[in-house]
Design a protein around this motif. Structure first.
Motif, short mmCIF file in Angstrom:
data_model
loop_
_atom_site.label_atom_id
_atom_site.label_comp_id
_atom_site.label_asym_id
_atom_site.label_seq_id
_atom_site.Cartn_x
_atom_site.Cartn_y
_atom_site.Cartn_z
N UNK A 156 0.83 -1.21 0.00
CA UNK A 156 0.00 0.00 0.00
C UNK A 156 0.86 1.26 0.00
N UNK A 157 0.35 2.28 -0.67
CA UNK A 157 1.00 3.59 -0.76
C UNK A 157 2.36 3.53 -1.45
N UNK A 158 2.51 2.61 -2.39
CA UNK A 158 3.68 2.61 -3.28
C UNK A 158 3.19 2.81 -4.71
N UNK A 159 4.14 2.99 -5.65
CA UNK A 159 3.81 3.36 -7.03
C UNK A 159 2.88 4.58 -7.01
N UNK A 160 3.31 5.59 -6.26
CA UNK A 160 2.44 6.74 -5.98
C UNK A 160 2.11 7.52 -7.26
N UNK A 161 3.12 7.78 -8.08
CA UNK A 161 2.88 8.59 -9.29
C UNK A 161 1.99 7.86 -10.29
N UNK A 162 2.27 6.60 -10.66
CA UNK A 162 1.36 5.93 -11.60
C UNK A 162 -0.07 5.80 -11.07
N UNK A 163 -0.21 5.54 -9.77
CA UNK A 163 -1.53 5.35 -9.21
C UNK A 163 -2.34 6.65 -9.16
N UNK A 164 -1.65 7.77 -9.13
CA UNK A 164 -2.33 9.05 -8.96
C UNK A 164 -2.10 9.99 -10.14
N UNK A 165 -1.83 9.41 -11.33
CA UNK A 165 -1.46 10.26 -12.47
C UNK A 165 -2.60 11.20 -12.89
N UNK B 222 -1.37 9.54 -20.95
CA UNK B 222 -0.15 8.74 -20.80
C UNK B 222 -0.45 7.49 -19.97
N UNK B 223 0.17 6.38 -20.34
CA UNK B 223 0.04 5.19 -19.51
C UNK B 223 1.01 5.28 -18.34
N UNK B 224 0.88 4.34 -17.40
CA UNK B 224 1.68 4.39 -16.18
C UNK B 224 3.17 4.32 -16.47
N UNK B 225 3.56 3.49 -17.43
CA UNK B 225 4.98 3.34 -17.75
C UNK B 225 5.53 4.64 -18.33
N UNK B 226 4.75 5.29 -19.21
CA UNK B 226 5.21 6.52 -19.85
C UNK B 226 5.40 7.63 -18.83
N UNK B 227 4.40 7.87 -17.99
CA UNK B 227 4.51 8.96 -17.03
C UNK B 227 5.61 8.70 -16.01
N UNK B 228 5.78 7.41 -15.61
CA UNK B 228 6.85 7.07 -14.68
C UNK B 228 8.21 7.36 -15.30
N UNK B 229 8.39 6.92 -16.55
CA UNK B 229 9.67 7.11 -17.22
C UNK B 229 9.98 8.58 -17.43
N UNK B 230 8.99 9.37 -17.83
CA UNK B 230 9.25 10.79 -18.14
C UNK B 230 9.56 11.60 -16.89
N UNK B 231 8.82 11.35 -15.82
CA UNK B 231 9.09 12.11 -14.59
C UNK B 231 10.41 11.66 -13.98
N UNK B 232 10.69 10.36 -14.00
CA UNK B 232 11.94 9.86 -13.44
C UNK B 232 13.14 10.40 -14.22
N UNK B 233 13.03 10.44 -15.55
CA UNK B 233 14.12 10.97 -16.36
C UNK B 233 14.26 12.48 -16.18
#
Length: 402
Positions: free
Chosen positions: A63-72, A360-371
């Motif tokens: 619980x409360x992990x993968x915060x950005x993809x879950x709340x995009x 954006x899908x979860x993978x895309x938003x995760x990758x772009x914000x992380x980069x």
């Protein structure tokens, strides 16, 4: 940086295992062991924290992990609202634009020396023009241009326009050189056709005149009189014949503007010319020669068109850079335009941001914000490892003293 942070954590684990073997040999090993143990805890905690922002640690749906993809979606709406409230407001845009000299910056950009903006824009304009002209069908394009020109000319009332032009020319005395040229042309034409005039007089003279040779004298008198008349008209600005010609021109100009019959005759001649196949063929030839000339200019190794565009851009750049009044006008226009865009289209702009992020899908938003955050994420892990080790070392030291 991710590899560096991970290797540091592995090094702390190795140091912990190594120091644990020698705790009884010397007190210093206890400090080293405490440092390594706390560094592992700090490094693992920060690894968990960094990973939990973007994904489930080790793939476990804690619980409360993968915060950005879950709340995009909520992040998208929050970003859009933040932009709308703090950036795309008329006051903020106007205040920001107030300190910007866009006209001066554009002038400096256009005045960059060879190989800079001026050269790039000029070359790009020439290449673009050549590519467009070459890609279009010459026959179809020529037909479209011809049809468009014919349509515009059909709508244009030529007679009043000609009348106004002739009236203005007479008022400014611009018709006088043309009148002088016509008089000289008449004299040269008469000189070239003297024999024809003599033959006409000879043929129309009766037998008595021909027998007495008076026809030749009559022809000479007629020619001399015509030459004298043309010479007098040419040198005398107030000659009655000149006045008659001017009266005739003024009447033509008046009729072209006010007489419906004259206007209809001119319109009929115009329509006949426009419907004439020879005129259409001539125009197509003119257009094709113009098109080929423009392509040749654009493709010219000397870059004729490039140089022309570049020189005009340089003049524009100099005016933008050196003319304070022009700068003020353009900057004021740019500021008002930007404020108007923010006022009228601010909601659409932020909605575009929100909808784009939502798509954006979860993978895309995760990758772009992380980069976008980049190396700093891994520095969090490295700093966590070092700070944890120092805290552990401090606690061990206090424990030993107490």
């Amino acid at each position: 940086m991710r590899i560096t942070a991970t290797l540091m954590l592995v090094a702390m684990a190795g140091l912990f295992l190594l120091s644990k073997q020698f705790l009884n040999l010397h007190p210093a090993w206890g400090y080293l062991n405490a440092f390594a143990e706390a560094a592992m805890v700090g490094g693992l905690a920060d690894w968990f924290a960094v990973t939990a922002l973007f994904r489930h640690p080790l793939g476990i749906p804690i619980p409360h992990t993968a915060i950005i993809p879950e709340n995009k979606d909520r992040i998208a709406d929050t970003m859009a609202q933040f932009l709308r409230e703090y950036f795309l407001t008329p006051a903020v845009v106007a205040r920001r634009m107030q300190s910007m000299n866009m006209a001066g910056a554009a002038g400096d950009f256009l005045l960059q020396p060879g190989g800079g903006a001026q050269s790039r824009i000029g070359t790009g304009a020439a290449e673009l023009l050549a590519g467009v002209l070459e890609s279009l069908d010459p026959d179809r394009l020529g037909g479209q241009v011809k049809a468009g020109l014919k349509h515009q000319l059909e709508r244009l009332e030529v007679a009043p326009l000609l009348g106004q032009m002739l009236t203005a020319a007479i008022a400014d005395k611009r018709h006088l050189p043309l009148m002088d040229s016509m008089i000289r042309w008449a004299g040269l034409t008469l000189e070239d056709n003297e024999q024809m005039v003599r033959s006409m007089i000879h043929d129309r003279a009766n037998a008595l005149l021909r027998f007495t040779g008076l026809d030749e004298r009559l022809a000479n008198s007629v020619l001399d009189g015509l030459y004298k008349l043309l010479a007098e008209v040419l040198v005398d600005p107030e000659h009655p014949l000149r006045n008659k010609i001017e009266e005739g021109l003024e009447k033509v100009a008046h009729d072209l503007v006010h007489d419906p019959d004259t206007q209809e005759r001119v319109e009929r001649i115009k329509r006949e010319l426009l419907d004439n196949p020879a005129v259409a063929a001539w125009w197509e030839g003119v257009w094709e020669r113009l098109r080929q000339s423009l392509i040749a200019m654009a493709r010219n190794p000397d870059k004729t068109l490039d140089g022309w565009v570049g020189s005009n851009l340089a003049e524009l750049g100099k005016a933008l850079r050196d003319d304070p009044v022009l700068q003020n006008q353009i900057n004021r226009f740019a500021r008002r335009t930007a404020v108007g865009v923010a006022t009228r289209y601010g909601d659409q702009i932020v909605r575009l941001v929100s909808e784009t992020v939502r798509r954006w899908d979860a993978v895309t938003i995760t990758s772009r914000i992380e980069n976008a955050v980049g190396r700093d994420l891994q520095f969090i892990r490295i700093n966590g490892t070092l700070v944890g080790g120092l805290v552990g070392l401090t606690i061990h030291a206090l424990d030993s003293v107490l």
